[in-house]
Design an enzyme around this catalytic site. Structure first.
Site, mmCIF file in Angstrom:
data_model
loop_
_atom_site.group_PDB
_atom_site.id
_atom_site.type_symbol
_atom_site.label_atom_id
_atom_site.label_comp_id
_atom_site.label_asym_id
_atom_site.label_seq_id
_atom_site.Cartn_x
_atom_site.Cartn_y
_atom_site.Cartn_z
ATOM 1 N N HIS A 112 -10.877 0.780 -2.485
ATOM 2 C CA HIS A 112 -12.112 0.818 -2.153
ATOM 3 C C HIS A 112 -13.174 1.412 -2.952
ATOM 4 C CE1 HIS A 112 -10.568 -0.565 1.505
ATOM 5 N NE2 HIS A 112 -10.107 0.615 1.902
ATOM 6 N N ASP A 168 -4.628 -0.712 -1.782
ATOM 7 C CA ASP A 168 -5.879 -0.679 -1.058
ATOM 8 C C ASP A 168 -6.655 0.086 -2.089
ATOM 9 O OD1 ASP A 168 -6.942 -1.247 1.293
ATOM 10 O OD2 ASP A 168 -6.869 0.889 1.945
ATOM 11 N N LYS A 188 -6.956 -4.938 -2.885
ATOM 12 C CA LYS A 188 -7.902 -5.569 -1.814
ATOM 13 C C LYS A 188 -8.852 -4.542 -1.339
ATOM 14 C CE LYS A 188 -3.971 -4.334 1.210
ATOM 15 N NZ LYS A 188 -4.684 -3.188 2.251
ATOM 16 N N ASP A 243 0.663 -1.236 -0.105
ATOM 17 C CA ASP A 243 -0.023 0.057 -0.063
ATOM 18 C C ASP A 243 0.608 1.398 -0.058
ATOM 19 O OD1 ASP A 243 -1.947 -1.711 0.256
ATOM 20 O OD2 ASP A 243 -2.896 -1.151 2.311
ATOM 21 N N HIS A 263 -10.585 6.931 1.773
ATOM 22 C CA HIS A 263 -9.201 6.773 1.255
ATOM 23 C C HIS A 263 -9.048 5.588 0.257
ATOM 24 C CE1 HIS A 263 -9.493 3.730 4.219
ATOM 25 N NE2 HIS A 263 -8.522 2.981 3.588
ATOM 26 N N CYS A 285 -1.815 -2.576 7.969
ATOM 27 C CA CYS A 285 -1.461 -3.621 6.763
ATOM 28 C C CYS A 285 -0.348 -4.504 6.675
ATOM 29 C CB CYS A 285 -1.913 -2.947 5.531
ATOM 30 S SG CYS A 285 -3.601 -2.139 5.344
HETATM 31 ZN ZN ZN Z 1 -8.314 0.935 3.256
#
Ligand code: ZN
Length: 208
Positions: free
Chosen positions: A53, A51, A111, A13, A86, A156
């Site tokens: 989302h 990351d 992810k 990340d 984020h 993470c």
């Molecule tokens: Zn996140």
């Protein structure tokens, strides 16, 4: 230490939102970039995680009316920290830091795509059951020793290291190639966890 064909550098990340100026900045998070670029040159095998989302993700405080970032909530799978929005898919904050230069990375693993489950670990989502597929990828490629670097050390990176150890991989965390958020003693808790799992911590200078 000298790296070999069965070693893989797993870079967690290193994205704009986790660096200073980003939506969920890890203090001095950008300092890991040149270290990781140098380390990556020592590894034939590199995997990057991202990351990633959807808008309105369950881990965002904004998705819970009246709640603020860094408060706790209870998800279906247990306690969950509420974060600022984020790493929203396709936004500049979700991009890798522009100075990340690892052209030989073989895999970018995304992810946290499911709206109702967060994913700190590169291996399992926060329900601890839903796999990302990374165990299968590493096993099929006979990559048995995972070296971890990236952001954030106490979330993470920690969860990824713990899951990798439980999955039977040899795991080493490169401490100066990570930076932490340190919420309520989370860095110290990470060190204790690594000790109990006998996950060694090394530094860039340990590589020759
Ligand atoms: Zn996140």
């Amino acid at each position: 230490m000298i790296t070999g064909e069965s070693d893989v550098l797993l870079v967690i990340d290193v994205q704009n939102d986790f660096c200073p100026g980003g939506a969920l900045a890890v203090p001095r998070g950008d300092e890991v970039v040149p270290i990781i670029n140098r380390l990556a040159g020592r590894f034939a095998n590199v995997v990057l995680t991202q990351d990633w989302h959807p808008p309105g993700h369950l881990s965002f405080a904004s998705a819970h009316p009246g709640r603020r970032p860094f408060e706790m909530t209870t998800a279906a799978y247990g306690p969950q920290v509420l974060w600022p929005d984020h790493c929203v898919q396709g936004t500049p904050g979700a991009d890798f830091h522009p100075s990340v230069t690892i052209p030989h990375a073989a895999l970018v693993l995304r992810k946290g795509m499911r709206r109702t489950i967060d994913s700190y670990s590169a291996f399992y989502e926060n329900d601890r059951k839903t796999p990302t597929g990374l165990v299968g990828y590493l096993r099929e490629r006979n990559l048995t020793h995972i070296f971890l670097a990236g952001l954030a050390f106490d979330f993470c990176v920690r969860y990824s290291a713990e899951d990798a150890a439980r999955a039977g991989f040899a795991v080493t965390v490169i401490e100066d190639a990570c930076r932490g958020i340190d919420m309520e003693g989370s860095v110290a808790a990470t060190h204790r966890s690594f000790e109990s799992l006998t996950i060694p911590r090394v530094w860039e200078n340990d590589f020759s």
